[in-house]
Design an enzyme around this catalytic site. Structure first.
Site, PDB file in Angstrom:
ATOM      1  N   GLU A 140       0.826  -1.207   0.000  1.00  8.21           N
ATOM      2  CA  GLU A 140       0.000   0.000   0.000  1.00  8.21           C
ATOM      3  C   GLU A 140       0.863   1.262   0.000  1.00  8.21           C
ATOM      4  O   GLU A 140       0.428   2.316  -0.437  1.00  8.21           O
ATOM      5  CB  GLU A 140      -0.927  -0.015   1.229  1.00  8.21           C
ATOM      6  CG  GLU A 140      -2.372   0.270   0.859  1.00  8.21           C
ATOM      7  CD  GLU A 140      -3.366   0.030   1.994  1.00  8.21           C
ATOM      8  OE1 GLU A 140      -4.438  -0.502   1.703  1.00  8.21           O
ATOM      9  OE2 GLU A 140      -3.081   0.370   3.150  1.00  8.21           O
ATOM     10  N   LYS A 143     -14.082   0.417  -3.895  1.00  7.77           N
ATOM     11  CA  LYS A 143     -15.169   0.883  -3.017  1.00  7.77           C
ATOM     12  C   LYS A 143     -16.214   1.628  -3.845  1.00  7.77           C
ATOM     13  O   LYS A 143     -17.408   1.415  -3.668  1.00  7.77           O
ATOM     14  CB  LYS A 143     -14.618   1.843  -1.956  1.00  7.77           C
ATOM     15  CG  LYS A 143     -13.747   1.193  -0.921  1.00  7.77           C
ATOM     16  CD  LYS A 143     -13.403   2.207   0.162  1.00  7.77           C
ATOM     17  CE  LYS A 143     -12.304   1.703   1.048  1.00  7.77           C
ATOM     18  NZ  LYS A 143     -11.718   2.734   1.889  1.00  7.77           N
ATOM     19  N   HIS A 186       7.004 -26.840  -1.453  1.00  8.57           N
ATOM     20  CA  HIS A 186       6.293 -27.929  -2.133  1.00  8.57           C
ATOM     21  C   HIS A 186       5.128 -27.385  -2.943  1.00  8.57           C
ATOM     22  O   HIS A 186       4.218 -28.119  -3.298  1.00  8.57           O
ATOM     23  CB  HIS A 186       5.828 -28.966  -1.102  1.00  8.57           C
ATOM     24  CG  HIS A 186       6.978 -29.582  -0.366  1.00  8.57           C
ATOM     25  ND1 HIS A 186       7.468 -30.837  -0.649  1.00  8.57           N
ATOM     26  CD2 HIS A 186       7.772 -29.089   0.620  1.00  8.57           C
ATOM     27  CE1 HIS A 186       8.499 -31.094   0.147  1.00  8.57           C
ATOM     28  NE2 HIS A 186       8.703 -30.045   0.923  1.00  8.57           N
TER      29      HIS A 186
HETATM   30  O1  PA5 Z   1      -3.246   1.567   5.882  1.00  2.73           O
HETATM   31  C1  PA5 Z   1      -4.333   2.101   5.766  1.00  2.73           C
HETATM   32  O2  PA5 Z   1      -4.496   3.316   5.954  1.00  2.73           O
HETATM   33  C2  PA5 Z   1      -5.548   1.276   5.432  1.00  2.73           C
HETATM   34  O3  PA5 Z   1      -5.215  -0.050   5.209  1.00  2.73           O
HETATM   35  C3  PA5 Z   1      -6.593   1.358   6.547  1.00  2.73           C
HETATM   36  O4  PA5 Z   1      -5.998   0.926   7.733  1.00  2.73           O
HETATM   37  C4  PA5 Z   1      -7.826   0.507   6.239  1.00  2.73           C
HETATM   38  O5  PA5 Z   1      -8.385   0.896   5.020  1.00  2.73           O
HETATM   39  C5  PA5 Z   1      -8.867   0.642   7.345  1.00  2.73           C
HETATM   40  O6  PA5 Z   1      -9.224   1.979   7.521  1.00  2.73           O
HETATM   41  P1  PA5 Z   1     -10.010   2.466   8.792  1.00  2.73           P
HETATM   42  O7  PA5 Z   1      -9.132   2.312   9.976  1.00  2.73           O
HETATM   43  O8  PA5 Z   1     -10.320   3.906   8.517  1.00  2.73           O
HETATM   44  O9  PA5 Z   1     -11.256   1.633   8.904  1.00  2.73           O
END
Ligand code: PA5
Length: 447
Positions: free
Chosen positions: A289, A424, A310
């Site tokens: 990310e 989303k 494996h």
């Molecule tokens: O790293 C990030 O910012 C994301 O992976 C969020 O943690 C994830 O989308 C969850 O978001 P939130 O804590 O607002 O529910």
């Protein structure tokens, strides 16, 4: 003391020392930008001094809340996704016994996770389990609006209120969210739930050392003070040296970027310990990310050896040559089990009789790395002496820092995730969410 060792000798078939050390000037600047909070996305650099800025008061408050949840529960359900889920799970699973029956024997609640998928079967089975168990909820969402945990919490809130009554249920719910914003914060205020704050300047995937990770880890019965102490050691170390020949963080960031420039676009994080499975998942999210944007970035994947030798082992040895691997190696195991002698020796294992299994695992590790290097897959090795709260704290900070520096080398903002919005938008359009009417019309044409 820094317990992490980084060995990159087995990358030299692919990159030269010079190509690695050419990153030194950049790396020095990036370390400085992170420490002084002047780099890209600098309003999300709060993670960089979380270990030194987290006061004893907060840790005590977390421990007290954890103790209360422990006394009330056989099971604590942690609701969250992405960065609001993986850090806690990574540490808890790394420290916990492998088998559920043994977990419960230790006397602490078993931690189960929800809100990290939208599976009806998963939630239905969870409710069946919770019908029979004393339980509590830890609900984590920084934005307070993420769909997966919101659905799970709506369902679990109904269940817990039916089971214990609305008033008693309140004592069983703790919320971790933004200080002021979001639906979850509003609900927590209205219902009077205990809350902890996700700091403004800490993004989800960098939040494991904040209450987001610390509370569930404490509820599971692990020592969050030692976890923070380990990470503080690494924070202090990264403040003193950004030198590739001194700092494993600087060296790891430099080597992986040197490899990337040679066409090694996929990094496999390898472990030889099943309890590190979710640590690898956390690492995948952190790097995926953070780096994967603007058509750039190393694709992070995980492999669990020897299990996966494996399965995908064949591909690693002989498939497309765009891979390098980083082994997270654990020098010592927590238990000792020797391979027994057998008079019949039909399995021909007597040549290793008397050896601890860990030694065999290490030879598998060494043999695999040599084979993979021979097959054109550079092999990097990070070692920790053993799996403990302290060492996990060090390695967490190590990876966070290395990830931020790597993102800066790629010239991306390692702290945003604009690409996550695409699925989303489509899901909301398909479900007919108010405000998404145009998107609904457009997506219907694609069906
Ligand atoms: O790293 C990030 O910012 C994301 O992976 C969020 O943690 C994830 O989308 C969850 O978001 P939130 O804590 O607002 O529910």
């Amino acid at each position: 003391m820094i317990n992490i060792k980084f060995d990159y000798e087995k990358a030299f078939d692919c990159v030269s020392k010079k190509e690695i050390f050419d990153f030194q000037v950049q790396i020095t600047q990036h370390f400085k930008a992170i420490k002084e909070k002047t780099g890209k996305g600098n309003n999300f650099l709060g993670w960089a001094d979380l270990p030194s800025k987290t006061g004893k008061g907060l840790l005590k408050k977390i421990d007290n809340s954890a103790q209360k949840l422990q006394t009330l529960s056989e099971v604590n359900v942690v609701v969250g996704i992405g960065g609001s889920y993986l850090g806690a799970r990574a540490v808890i699973e790394a420290l916990s016994p492998h088998f559920n029956l043994l977990k419960r024997k230790l006397g602490n609640p078993v931690i189960v996770f929800a809100g990290n998928n939208i599976s009806e079967d998963y939630l239905a089975e969870l409710l069946q389990l919770l019908d029979e168990k004393e339980y509590t909820l830890t609900v984590i969402s920084k934005s307070g609006t993420t769909t997966e945990p919101a659905i799970a919490f709506r369902i679990l809130k109904n269940h817990i209120e039916k089971k214990y009554g609305k008033y008693a249920a309140k004592e069983r719910i703790v919320i971790i969210t933004d200080k002021v914003k979001g639906a979850l914060k509003q609900l927590a205020d209205e219902e009077g739930y205990e809350t902890f704050v996700v700091p403004d300047d800490v993004g989800g995937r960098y939040s494991v050392l904040s209450p987001v990770g610390l509370l569930p880890i404490a509820v599971a019965g692990y020592n969050i003070w030692q976890l923070l102490e380990g990470s503080l050691e690494m924070e202090n170390f990264t403040a003193v040296s950004a030198k590739i020949d001194e700092s494993p963080v600087a060296a790891y960031a430099a080597v992986r970027n040197a490899l990337y420039r040679k066409g090694k676009t996929i990094e496999i994080m390898v472990n030889f310990e099943p309890r590190l499975f979710y640590f690898t998942e956390w690492w995948k999210q952190l790097f995926g990310e953070s780096e994967g944007k603007e058509n750039k970035g190393i694709f992070p994947v995980g492999a669990n050896f020897t299990t996966d030798l494996h399965s995908v082992g064949q591909y690693i040895q002989e498939g497309s040559r765009s891979l390098f691997e980083t082994v997270l190696s654990v020098e010592n195991s927590n238990s000792e089990l020797l391979i027994p002698y057998d008079a019949l020796n039909l399995d021909k294992l007597n040549y290793i009789a008397g050896k601890p299994i860990h030694e065999v695992n290490h030879m598998a590790e060494l043999g695999t790395s040599i084979a993979h290097v021979d097959g054109g897959v550079p092999n990097l090795k990070l070692s920790i002496p053993e799996i403990s709260e302290y060492n996990l704290g060090q390695i967490i900070y190590f990876y966070e820092m290395a990830c931020a520096v790597s993102g800066y080398i790629l010239d991306v903002n390692p702290f945003n995730q604009p690409g996550v919005e695409a699925y989303k938008r489509n899901m909301f359009a398909l479900l007919g969410k108010p405000g998404f009417e145009n998107e609904t019309e457009l997506i219907r044409k694609k069906l």
